[in-house]
Every structure is written in C-alpha cells, then in structure tokens.
Design an enzyme around this catalytic site. Structure first.
Site, mmCIF file in Angstrom:
data_model
loop_
_atom_site.group_PDB
_atom_site.id
_atom_site.type_symbol
_atom_site.label_atom_id
_atom_site.label_comp_id
_atom_site.label_asym_id
_atom_site.label_seq_id
_atom_site.Cartn_x
_atom_site.Cartn_y
_atom_site.Cartn_z
ATOM 1 N N ASP A 1 -3.180 -3.581 -9.544
ATOM 2 C CA ASP A 1 -2.374 -4.490 -10.363
ATOM 3 C C ASP A 1 -2.939 -4.719 -11.765
ATOM 4 O O ASP A 1 -2.209 -5.135 -12.662
ATOM 5 C CB ASP A 1 -2.227 -5.850 -9.666
ATOM 6 C CG ASP A 1 -1.547 -5.725 -8.317
ATOM 7 O OD1 ASP A 1 -0.787 -4.745 -8.126
ATOM 8 O OD2 ASP A 1 -1.764 -6.597 -7.455
ATOM 9 N N GLU B 1 12.436 -10.615 -1.219
ATOM 10 C CA GLU B 1 11.875 -10.308 0.104
ATOM 11 C C GLU B 1 11.578 -11.594 0.884
ATOM 12 O O GLU B 1 11.807 -11.671 2.087
ATOM 13 C CB GLU B 1 10.615 -9.442 -0.029
ATOM 14 C CG GLU B 1 10.939 -8.017 -0.470
ATOM 15 C CD GLU B 1 9.891 -7.001 -0.033
ATOM 16 O OE1 GLU B 1 8.691 -7.318 -0.176
ATOM 17 O OE2 GLU B 1 10.265 -5.924 0.455
ATOM 18 N N LYS C 1 11.549 1.047 5.309
ATOM 19 C CA LYS C 1 10.581 0.069 4.813
ATOM 20 C C LYS C 1 9.401 -0.023 5.785
ATOM 21 O O LYS C 1 8.243 -0.073 5.375
ATOM 22 C CB LYS C 1 11.274 -1.293 4.669
ATOM 23 C CG LYS C 1 10.368 -2.412 4.204
ATOM 24 C CD LYS C 1 10.056 -2.305 2.729
ATOM 25 C CE LYS C 1 9.226 -3.480 2.241
ATOM 26 N NZ LYS C 1 8.970 -3.390 0.806
ATOM 27 N N GLY D 1 -13.073 -5.478 -5.068
ATOM 28 C CA GLY D 1 -11.755 -5.768 -4.501
ATOM 29 C C GLY D 1 -11.372 -4.780 -3.423
ATOM 30 O O GLY D 1 -11.468 -3.571 -3.605
ATOM 31 N N ALA D 2 -10.928 -5.308 -2.279
ATOM 32 C CA ALA D 2 -10.511 -4.459 -1.160
ATOM 33 C C ALA D 2 -9.007 -4.560 -0.946
ATOM 34 O O ALA D 2 -8.522 -4.644 0.167
ATOM 35 C CB ALA D 2 -11.279 -4.822 0.116
ATOM 36 N N ALA E 1 1.999 -1.235 -4.257
ATOM 37 C CA ALA E 1 0.976 -0.736 -3.340
ATOM 38 C C ALA E 1 0.941 0.779 -3.366
ATOM 39 O O ALA E 1 -0.127 1.404 -3.316
ATOM 40 C CB ALA E 1 1.270 -1.237 -1.926
ATOM 41 N N TYR F 1 -5.184 -2.677 -2.051
ATOM 42 C CA TYR F 1 -4.737 -1.288 -1.869
ATOM 43 C C TYR F 1 -5.524 -0.329 -2.747
ATOM 44 O O TYR F 1 -5.951 0.728 -2.302
ATOM 45 C CB TYR F 1 -3.252 -1.173 -2.185
ATOM 46 C CG TYR F 1 -2.374 -1.954 -1.234
ATOM 47 C CD1 TYR F 1 -2.232 -1.540 0.085
ATOM 48 C CD2 TYR F 1 -1.704 -3.101 -1.642
ATOM 49 C CE1 TYR F 1 -1.431 -2.246 0.973
ATOM 50 C CE2 TYR F 1 -0.902 -3.811 -0.769
ATOM 51 C CZ TYR F 1 -0.767 -3.385 0.545
ATOM 52 O OH TYR F 1 0.003 -4.086 1.412
#
Lengths: 405, 405
Positions: free
Chosen positions: B301, B170, B378, B10-11, B318, B13
């Site tokens: 996660d 968001e 942000k 997995g690439a 993240a 974060y």
C-alpha cells in the site's frame, strides 16, 4: 354452568409449571386456561449467569412457550401485564384486559438496588435473558476496545460483581472460566484482567455450610477472582464503584463493567394491586392463596413462605417455584370440583451452587458435594427442571450433557 | 565477506510475500532475513469487512506468521516499528534497533479522514483486525442494548457506512446478510434497522463497469441498504453524522454506529523517514526501489505506481502487493549476486467486489461476472492468496469452501 377462566400471569418456573400441570389434568372442556407472558419464550432464570458470562448463548437458555403448552387446552397470549385489579377481577395488559375466576400470579423477581446511588443507572443486572445478554456483549466490547486502543485503559478489563450470594458466586464461577477464553479471543494478556466480588455482608454465600464456602472461595481465588467482604458499595458512577472499607475509609474501584447481583424483590405490580405484601412479596396461605383473596394464587419469587424450622423465609428458588406450580394446579382443580385445597410443603432436595461448568458446591440428598460430582448434580438439577416442564423432548433439546463426555 | 542483512518491515501481503519468496530461493547461509511485524499474526486485510460485520470471526481472518516463515532461514521479531532512518540504515522498534543492508518497507495503509471533524474520534474504522473486531462487538452491543432498554432508542440500530468505494461496498454486502442474523439473535424487528451508505462522490464504486455497479446497488437495495450519493459527511459527533445534501442543506443522521471506509493513505513512518512521498506513499522506481535509496524497497500500500494506460495510480490491492513481494525478493537476490534488477509489471487478473457471502460483481480474465459465479471467483481469489503465501496447508486451514456446498 359457565366454564371457569384460569388466568396465569408469567411463564417462569412457577407459572409455567402451573400451566403444564393444569394441561395434564384438565380436559379440554373443564376450564379456560390463559397464560400471559411478556415474551414468547420461557428462560431459565437459574442459568442467566451463563448467558451473562457468555458460556451459554441467550438462545440456549430459553425455549418457546408454545413448545410446551398447546391449544386448545391452554391459550397463550404474548402481552405485558400492566395492572392487576383483584377487586374487579380484571388484569390489564398492553394489548387488552382479561377477567378471571382464578388468578395465578407468577411474575417473578425484580432487581433491588437498596437506593444505592447510581446502581440503577451504571450497573448491569442479570434480571432477564436480555439483560444477561447485554452483560456478555458489554464485556466483549470492553475487551475488543482495550485490544485496539493505543493508550490502554486497563480498567476496561476490570469486572466488579456486587454480591457474594448465590447469583454473584455462580456468575463469578462462569467468569473464572470465561476470562481465559476472552483473553485468547481478544488478544488480552490474562494478568491485565481483574474480576472482583464486593459484598456488604461479612460472609460469602450465607446459609451454605462453611466448609463448602471455604472451598468455593479457594477455587474462585485460584481462578484469579478477588474478594472484598464486609465492604458495602456506597455509590456507582460511570467509571466504577465506591466501596466503604472502614469507618471513614473508602476506595474507588475503576471498572469498565459493574454487575449488580446482590438483591432481588418481588414484582412491583403486586405492590400496586393492593394485595398485602412485603417488598412486593406476598406471605401466602398454606394452600398458596393470597390472604383475603380466595381466587388469587401466588407462585414463585413473589410468594413468601416462612421455613419454621429456621424461622426464615424459604429462598426464592426454581425448585420451590415448580413444586408450587404443581400444587397450585392441584388446588385450582380441587376448587373447580368443590373439594378442599391441600397444604403446600416444600420438598427440599438440596441446593447446589455452580462454580463454572466444571465445578460446584452443594448439598444433595443430605450429602455435601464439591467439584465434578457437585457439578454433575447441578446439571442433573437443570435437566430435571426442563423435564418437569417439557418432558424428555425438551431435555434433549436444551439439556446439559457435557458431563457425559 | 560478511552476510548481508535483509530487513522486512510488515507481514501484510507485500512483506510476507517478499519473505516467503526469499525463504524459497535463498540458502540458509546466503543472507540474514529478518521480518518485523507488530503482531504475531498476518491478517487478511481484504477480509476485514467480514470480521467487522461478524460473518467471519477475527480468528478466521488471521494466521500465525510462524506457520509460514521458519527459522533458521527467517528470523521473525514481533515488534512495533517506531522510526526508519534511511541515512543511518537503522530501524528503531519498541524492543530494539536493527541495521540492514537491504530494507523492504511493507507497512501497509492507514485510514484517512481528510480532516473531517469528529471522524477520528467517533467513527469506527476497518484499519486492522482489532478495529474490525471492535466494529462487530460495537454493533452487537447496540443491538443487545436496544433489545433490553425500556424506552427504545431506534438510532442504536442505525449503521452508517461512510464511503461507497471497494471497502464500503464489501462491508455493506456483509451487513446486508448479517443484519437478519442479528435481528434473530437479539430479538430485533428487521424494520427497525437502517443501514445507510453515505458517499461524497457522485458515484458508487468508481472505476467499475457501470452495468456491474447498477447490479451491486440494486442487490444492496434489495437487502434494505439505503444510498446517499454526492452527499459529503461534514462532521461526526457522538450521536451520528452531519451530511451536506445541497448548497445550504444539511441533514443530521442519528446513528449508533458510524463506520468510516472512505479513504486510505500510506504509513506515516514513511513521511517521517525523509523518503520522498505523497500522502505517505512512495512513487517507486520500476524495480520497486525508493528513488534515491538503492537499498530500500517499497511494497504494498505504500508503493505508488502509475498505470500509464489510464494515467492513474494502480489501486492498492492484495494482488499487486503479492506480485511486488515476489519481484522484490527476486531483485534482492539479483543484487546479492551482483546482477541487474528487473522491472515490475503488474499482472492484473481482474477485480472482484464481494456483496456478501453469496454475491459479488467483477471482471476476471476479461469477463464480467455477477452473482454466484462472481462470488465463487472471489473465494478462489481469497484462497489463491493463502496458497501463494502458505501453500495448500494454509488453504485447507483458512480457505473459503462454503461455495462447494
């Protein structure tokens, strides 16, 4: 003497050209000129293939009518025409009725599906700027969905264009350039995409020089576009189209996008008006008036004129529509002055069919052209249409200049 | 002694941060580092709401993995992981198998629909860059179709967002800014559009300061967004969602677009791997290793860590994932050297929830922030994530600088 009312229906090439020519030649007190159009904008119906493929935005192919016509000389009303009563001399719209002394009908074409089942429901059409925009969004949604779905339905990436006439070929040309962009944008391998042209007639681009047609087909083939010629579409379904390949031979082509670009007719309001017509087109008198209706002019796609040299109707082009608008304005002014009207004679400067942003075929000033030269001429033709309606300002705002790079 | 193989899955974060930190600290001959990822790109999963609303393009929220990791130190393989065998120490992908000495699992989240009927089929999800892109195209297609159709189905212009947590809010913030643009682009009157947030819990943004939450709701309301709180979605259909408004009171909301942003879980490959887990998340040891598997690290996660101060899990952010990647790399290097591993302690710098490009709420360095200041912070957070992975070059290429205007 009461001022005459000139009512112009439609702000396409014919109607808008009529109005801007009246605006130039009439004084403020000479007549009341009213222009009625469904939208507050004019769109370039000859550029719809670009909006449909997504090579131009919907915004780029339209402009505000108020940027080219202006009060007090012309009153613009945004309304949808619902009925034309040539006996009572009254036009009904969704926001009111209007009487007239002179009526100019420039209501443009409608798509024709020849009663082929399913086409009106399942095929998309380049009928106007909104339907062209929907085609673009439809294709993008299909590509985005294919890219996401776990079990890939490759038919999402199949685009069928019905019709190898002018509109169909111009659309295929744009798609030929757009598909590689879509593949890049939506992470789709190019070899998964199919673009097919299905044509009932045994030929591509009837009326064009065979050498130019060969060039066009070769160029489109080289962009991966497949042709199936002499094979009528017999049915459209939610899944694709069924085509007839032989006496008892049919083939179903599964396709996520079916675009019907194979037929146009005049506006159905003409049929309902009682004016004599053929498929909603009126065989106009030499001065562009409707037979038997001395106060009604027809311009653009609803005006049928026979080219006696070849004994076939002139094609419904922007070039002729704008020339008609010019002559229509002249003839109305003549009538206002009690002078005789003049005969309309099309001045055919040639015809160029685009094959994408960088390629085209056609004849201009009697010379056959292909490739970049033809493409340059095509853009000059597009810019000239802008110039004739809105002058240099409009050309600067909406013109096509990428040829100059 | 044979060189050890470090296999990173997995690439996102967590995985990418692990790899770039290994790349910095290891010499070429110290170990074989292999990174496996489904796509050739990393995407900013914290920016997906922008790609979904269409305020950023899919291209803007992703970058090539090869632009931040490089041979010979890291070998990148584009492949989809199919199974993890922690006993046999082998990972199976769609293009081959890989053994390892140390495994880092950074496979990210999956959407969770809690068994609510129809949601998996009829609701769209911001699960990855492709599904976010599909949401954008879906909404645009609905607007284009409404604009075109004769009999207008206004529910095409209704967008339901399920969930008033971080992702939902968001997304609503972006939609609040995007809808006026869509109305302009597709000739849709603003009053026809409805954007609704449906939330089962009795509150918006659980865990956020109530004053900030009030501000957020007020701001979103002022952009026309409606909230329905304490009203669970009980079913999704092709036409919309059914929500429960009281004991025996239900309301069906017809909507052309339903986006589910109300739940995430770990990756199902973890469940199938036999590693002890809760909803596909692994309660990791203090040094980020999976309990009972000394050669398996979990980052991002899928790593579950309890914040003992509040006795609740740390949220899957993240910020924490990148800190875990950093520590994971350190601990692997320690193991290679035969040194003891270190304990991971999250360094919580705050949390900012965007409300569109120009507004946000949050806490940073212990201070409550709203509006332009919060929005600026942000963007700095977003740019910092780019910096930590790809340095200044990546920030310049993909960073958010419109705050400087």
């Amino acid at each position: 003497m009461k001022r005459k009312t000139i009512l112009v229906l439609g702000a396409g090439y014919g109607g808008l050209s009529t109005v801007v020519n009246l605006q130039k030649s009439l004084g403020t007190d000479d007549a009341d000129v009213i222009l009625i159009n469904k939208n507050e904008y004019h769109y370039e119906s000859t550029w719809l293939h670009e909006a449909a493929a997504g090579t131009l935005s919907a915004e780029q192919v339209r402009y505000d009518i108020k940027s080219v016509v202006s009060e007090p000389k012309v009153k613009f009303i945004q309304a949808t025409v619902e009925a034309i009563d040539v006996k009572g001399k009254v036009v009904t719209t969704d926001v009111g009725t209007h009487t007239y002394d002179y009526l100019v009908i420039g209501l443009g074409f409608e798509g024709e599906t020849f009663g082929i089942p399913g086409l009106d429901k399942y095929a998309l059409a380049m009928a106007n700027v909104k339907s062209a925009r929907q085609i673009r969004e439809h294709i993008e949604y299909q590509f985005a969905t294919w890219s996401l779905e776990e079990v890939k339905d490759d038919s999402r990436l199949t685009i069928v264009v019905g019709g190898a006439g002018f509109s169909g070929i111009e659309l295929l040309g744009e798609l030929g350039n757009r598909v590689p962009e879509l593949c890049e944008e939506f992470d789709v391998p190019a070899e998964k995409v199919r673009v097919l042209c299905i044509e009932a007639a045994p030929m591509v681009l009837p009326g064009f020089d065979p050498e130019l047609v060969d060039y066009a087909v070769r160029q489109l083939n080289s962009k991966g576009i497949e042709f199936s010629i002499g094979t009528p579409v017999v049915e459209a379904t939610p899944e694709g189209v069924n085509i007839k390949k032989g006496e008892d031979e049919f083939e179903f082509i599964k396709a996520g996008t079916v675009i019907w670009a194979a037929g146009v007719r005049g506006n159905r309001l003409i049929e309902e008006s009682g004016i004599e017509n053929m498929r909603a087109r009126v065989k106009v008198e030499k001065d562009l008036r409707a037979p038997g209706h001395d106060d009604v002019f027809i311009v653009g796609d609803c005006a049928l004129m026979i080219n006696e040299e070849v004994n076939r109707p002139f094609p419904p082009t922007a070039q002729i529509a704008m020339q008609q608008g010019d002559m229509c304005a002249n003839n109305i002014i003549a009538l206002l002055k009690g002078e005789p009207t003049s005969e309309f004679v099309p001045d055919l400067k040639g015809s160029i069919c685009s094959l994408g942003d960088d390629d085209a075929i056609g004849v201009a000033f009697g010379k056959k052209l292909t490739g970049k030269k033809a493409s340059f001429m095509k853009k000059m033709v597009d810019n000239r249409a802008l110039f004739l309606i809105g002058g240099l300002g409009l050309v600067m705002k909406k013109g096509k200049f990428n040829v100059l790079k």
